[in-house]
Motif scaffolding. Sequence first.
Motif, PDB file in Angstrom:
ATOM      1  N   VAL A  35       0.839  -1.208   0.000  1.00 42.43           N
ATOM      2  CA  VAL A  35       0.000   0.000   0.000  1.00 42.43           C
ATOM      3  C   VAL A  35       0.871   1.253   0.000  1.00 42.43           C
ATOM      4  CG1 VAL A  35      -1.662   1.341   1.329  1.00 42.43           C
ATOM      5  CG2 VAL A  35      -1.954  -1.140   1.112  1.00 42.43           C
ATOM      6  N   PHE A  36       1.859   1.297   0.909  1.00 43.54           N
ATOM      7  CA  PHE A  36       2.738   2.463   0.991  1.00 43.54           C
ATOM      8  C   PHE A  36       3.622   2.578  -0.245  1.00 43.54           C
ATOM      9  CE2 PHE A  36       2.414   2.017   5.830  1.00 43.54           C
ATOM     10  CZ  PHE A  36       1.426   2.995   5.898  1.00 43.54           C
ATOM     11  N   LYS A  38       2.908   1.611  -3.362  1.00 43.48           N
ATOM     12  CA  LYS A  38       2.093   2.121  -4.465  1.00 43.48           C
ATOM     13  C   LYS A  38       1.846   3.616  -4.305  1.00 43.48           C
ATOM     14  CE  LYS A  38      -0.334  -2.228  -5.368  1.00 43.48           C
ATOM     15  NZ  LYS A  38      -1.645  -2.935  -5.297  1.00 43.48           N
ATOM     16  N   ARG A  39       1.595   4.043  -3.064  1.00 44.33           N
ATOM     17  CA  ARG A  39       1.387   5.470  -2.804  1.00 44.33           C
ATOM     18  C   ARG A  39       2.628   6.272  -3.178  1.00 44.33           C
ATOM     19  NH1 ARG A  39       2.093   7.481   3.199  1.00 44.33           N
ATOM     20  NH2 ARG A  39       4.179   6.828   2.509  1.00 44.33           N
ATOM     21  N   ASP A  40       3.798   5.772  -2.781  1.00 44.21           N
ATOM     22  CA  ASP A  40       5.038   6.491  -3.052  1.00 44.21           C
ATOM     23  C   ASP A  40       5.343   6.550  -4.538  1.00 44.21           C
ATOM     24  OD1 ASP A  40       5.367   6.896  -0.363  1.00 44.21           O
ATOM     25  OD2 ASP A  40       6.780   5.253  -0.063  1.00 44.21           O
ATOM     26  N   LYS A  42       3.162   6.646  -6.968  1.00 45.70           N
ATOM     27  CA  LYS A  42       2.274   7.639  -7.564  1.00 45.70           C
ATOM     28  C   LYS A  42       2.746   9.056  -7.260  1.00 45.70           C
ATOM     29  CE  LYS A  42      -1.877   4.730  -7.493  1.00 45.70           C
ATOM     30  NZ  LYS A  42      -3.236   4.548  -6.920  1.00 45.70           N
ATOM     31  N   VAL A  43       3.169   9.282  -6.015  1.00 45.24           N
ATOM     32  CA  VAL A  43       3.619  10.618  -5.606  1.00 45.24           C
ATOM     33  C   VAL A  43       4.937  10.975  -6.277  1.00 45.24           C
ATOM     34  CG1 VAL A  43       4.439  11.994  -3.654  1.00 45.24           C
ATOM     35  CG2 VAL A  43       2.423  10.543  -3.395  1.00 45.24           C
ATOM     36  N   LYS A  44       5.840  10.005  -6.396  1.00 45.74           N
ATOM     37  CA  LYS A  44       7.184  10.261  -6.926  1.00 45.74           C
ATOM     38  C   LYS A  44       7.144  10.778  -8.363  1.00 45.74           C
ATOM     39  CE  LYS A  44      11.664   7.928  -7.527  1.00 45.74           C
ATOM     40  NZ  LYS A  44      12.450   8.866  -6.716  1.00 45.74           N
ATOM     41  N   SER A 107      11.082   8.488   6.153  1.00 49.85           N
ATOM     42  CA  SER A 107       9.733   7.934   5.989  1.00 49.85           C
ATOM     43  C   SER A 107       8.867   8.174   7.223  1.00 49.85           C
ATOM     44  CB  SER A 107       9.805   6.434   5.677  1.00 49.85           C
ATOM     45  OG  SER A 107      10.432   5.716   6.735  1.00 49.85           O
ATOM     46  N   GLU A 110       7.600  11.696   6.871  1.00 50.20           N
ATOM     47  CA  GLU A 110       6.674  11.797   5.740  1.00 50.20           C
ATOM     48  C   GLU A 110       5.293  11.242   6.079  1.00 50.20           C
ATOM     49  OE1 GLU A 110       9.490  11.473   1.747  1.00 50.20           O
ATOM     50  OE2 GLU A 110       8.586   9.670   2.601  1.00 50.20           O
ATOM     51  N   SER A 111       5.248  10.241   6.948  1.00 56.27           N
ATOM     52  CA  SER A 111       3.983   9.565   7.260  1.00 56.27           C
ATOM     53  C   SER A 111       3.477   9.906   8.651  1.00 56.27           C
ATOM     54  CB  SER A 111       4.165   8.045   7.133  1.00 56.27           C
ATOM     55  OG  SER A 111       4.639   7.690   5.861  1.00 56.27           O
ATOM     56  N   SER A 128       8.823  -0.567   2.867  1.00 54.69           N
ATOM     57  CA  SER A 128       8.110  -0.206   1.641  1.00 54.69           C
ATOM     58  C   SER A 128       9.029   0.525   0.657  1.00 54.69           C
ATOM     59  CB  SER A 128       6.888   0.657   1.961  1.00 54.69           C
ATOM     60  OG  SER A 128       7.274   1.939   2.436  1.00 54.69           O
TER      61      SER A 128
END
Length: 277
Positions: A35-36, A38-40, A42-44, A107, A110-111, A128
């Motif tokens: 999950v983390f 995939k999020r990273d 997309k953001v990157k 990280s 960031e979270s 992640s």
Amino acid sequence: MKSKKKEITIEINASPDSISNYLKKIWEYKSLIWVFAKRDLKVKYAQTFIGITWSIIHPLTTLLIFSFLFGYLLNWKTNNLPYTVYLLSGLLGWNFFSYIVQAGIISIHESSHIIKKIYFPKTILPLSKIIIALVELGLNLLLLIPLILFFKLTISWKIIFIPFVLFFNALCGLTLVFWIASFAYRRRDLLHILPFIMYFGIWLTPVFFSPDLLPEKFSPLLDLNPMANVINLWRWMFFDTIPFNINWIISFFIVLFLALTGMFYYNNREYKFSDYV
């Protein structure tokens, strides 16, 4: 007669988990790693024109500059390998390590919004980052394969050891993450020092130079640098020009011990993260 009610006693223990229990929790929450990650991803690459291609441009630029400076102008010799191939095979391991360290340590910060809302083993966050590092490593390999074909080199059968080399490589990064992050959540000066550590670290690791360039009395010092051993393992795995060194195995077990003790210390501190991030 009144029936006796059985009393239930609940013991609340704030002491940290043992390593075995903590590893079990990480396994239970393993889905969060994806999950983390995939999020990273997309953001990157969000709102970028060429997207994931940036992950190829960065090592390609480094490759061209170092190849011109050290390979062409200084004509450094590199274990009977073309300098460009020698350099890129070293950058694979270093870039993988560098991303895990830098992304893994920050990280927690960031979270911070997630940490304060839900519980999960905080080791999930740096783990992640390994997924993202693997994606970038795969893209960097796309640069190495054409070079191997161009110089008509043969990849060694030792490529089958790539899972072990990757594990050793990731352990080196996670060891720094666990130890530095265990202090950086309160002392953020460490986050500012980190770029200097990574900058000087590459000059102490045979990424772009051969250990033969060092005076003989200083060469054994490279064996004390785990990442020097990892970089040499990458080249040993790809090609037959690097002899095996038993010190690599010794270094692996030392790093494994430091990683496990670092995780234990990280585990002891992670309940405080939400108070400072």
